[in-house]
Write an enzyme that holds these catalytic residues in place. Sequence first.
Site, PDB file in Angstrom:
ATOM      1  N   HIS A 193       0.773  -1.379   0.051  1.00  0.00           N
ATOM      2  CA  HIS A 193       0.047   0.061  -0.168  1.00  0.00           C
ATOM      3  C   HIS A 193       0.859   1.234   0.053  1.00  0.00           C
ATOM      4  CE1 HIS A 193      -3.712   2.179   1.451  1.00  0.00           C
ATOM      5  NE2 HIS A 193      -2.708   3.117   1.822  1.00  0.00           N
ATOM      6  N   GLU A 194       1.682   1.391   1.004  1.00  0.00           N
ATOM      7  CA  GLU A 194       2.661   2.704   1.261  1.00  0.00           C
ATOM      8  C   GLU A 194       3.573   2.710  -0.047  1.00  0.00           C
ATOM      9  OE1 GLU A 194       1.538   4.624   3.056  1.00  0.00           O
ATOM     10  OE2 GLU A 194       0.351   3.527   4.426  1.00  0.00           O
TER      11      GLU A 194
END
Length: 600
Positions: free
Chosen positions: A389-390
Amino acid sequence: MAEELKKRSEVAKETTWATEDLYASDELWEEDFARAQEMIEIAKQYQGHLGDSAEVLYSYLMEEERQSVVLDSLSNYASRKHDEDTAEPKYQAMRSKLMSFYTKLGTAYAFAEPELVEIPEETYQEFYRQKPELEKYRRYIGKILRKKPHTLSKREEELVAAASEALDVASETFSVLNDADLKFPVIPDGEGGEVRITHGNYTRFLESKNREVRKAAFEAVYSVYDQFKNTSASLLYGQVKKLMFYAQQFHYNSTMEQALFNNEIPVAVYKNLIETVHANMDKMYRYVALRKKLLGVDELHMYDVYTPIVSGVDMKIPFDEAKKIVYEALAPMGEEYRALIKEGFEKRWIDVYENEGKRSGAYSAGAMVHPYVLLNYSGTLDSVFTLAHEMGHALHSWYSNHRQSALYSRYRIFVAEVASTCNEALLMHYLLEKTTDKKERAYLINHALEEFKGTLYRQAMFAEFEMMINEMAERGEVLTADVLSRKYHDLLALYFGKEMVLDPQIDLEWARIPHFYYDFYVYQYATGYSAATALSAKILAEGESAVKDYIKFLSGGCSTDPISLLKIAGVDMSTSKPIEQALSVFAGYLDEMEELVKEL
């Protein structure tokens, strides 16, 4: 004996982010900060002269770009060092000093937008003709002119800018309270020992197979929030009153309208999300009933909503293995994209593990030198998804920073969650394709169900709560702890249905959600998740052509409005179609899970 966190000085360098890529030392930051003070004097040179000539206007916009690059490094270094250990006085002071400077700088440049909106349209057209180089700033100027009905006089803009630091006290105080001051109790770890609950390990204990451990962690955390509920309510009310102040001063009809206007998003998009989710509550209730059945409990409590509903699978994934998994999962994105992922892994873009005083949660900060990713990696499957995600955020920032000029590189919040969640969807596809074990497949589908529950439904619920409390305050209602808890309880009942036991502690969940201080941010997790679900399916189905369009989207920064950017990639978020498509995928996972568990 309770497990205690390492101090920052004890953390291995290779697992920390490379803040030295911004400044090799605090002293160099201080030198740059001292030089930055000249920006205030430079402002005086332009004040009253922006409409004098095309040359002056072009010079001003070039100076604004130059300053934004310097400020990017200053702010990223101060914020990253602060977040390494939020209790460290030196970096508290550095960040505070920078925030004060921003207030002064904002006051010094408060003249700019009022001057720009007063320049006649025909003058702008003449400037573009005289100075073709100004064309690159046409959209930037257009966004300012769009705000003309909401632009104040020079003196009024100065007063509002000067008040910004005081108006941010509620959010700053919440951050200090939540990240630095709150200390949670020690609880039995279920293995004969004890452990202190922290922001970083709380979710891990809610995922425990031992129900007593889950309950103990849940009650321990909320026992502390209960002690500070009135303070928390006052801070949240202060945040809403800040938004009301800005909305009133800048002539918006509501706090929501102002927050969405600045991001070029129609209010209808926000309300459409909530209406579409309301129309699909049957799927959420079906999920809750399935969770209750598979856990084999007479009552499903709020501390039961994170533990896996499939037993016999225990995924503990070291960080080095997580990096390999994410790298392989992103193969559909092509080699250029994966080379950047590898660079981030190898060149310390990431601060990996929790330490004493470190900011909780996870985020990516899109510094121009390179992105910085904060994790509190705990080795769970969820931690692997957080990494994917990041890094999605990080590469979105990288592409925007490298393909756009400084004034266009900062993409709008509305599209921020698309790139991150698209990575998660590709990771889930990879893991499901790879596994041949039915129990492991069920475990992964459980994770997918949790993502839909947590990102689409839960964030829509947060968005509805934020909308409600702002509307209540705008009607003159006072937001006390009791009022906030009652409203939150009602929403929980709506979103989880009759099968869920609403433990009284969960009514205080609003007190621990930092995103309520982000000015109508959370709805974008749900819209972003919907767009990402559609885009990941498109990438997997169409391959290189879809990736090419997707990279154009990532590279767009704020060069056009967010809805148009997503249309470039093939998704129209002005309609409910992407949300409906995402919820149909959720229903498909429910169908498969119900069939799989019959075979286990």
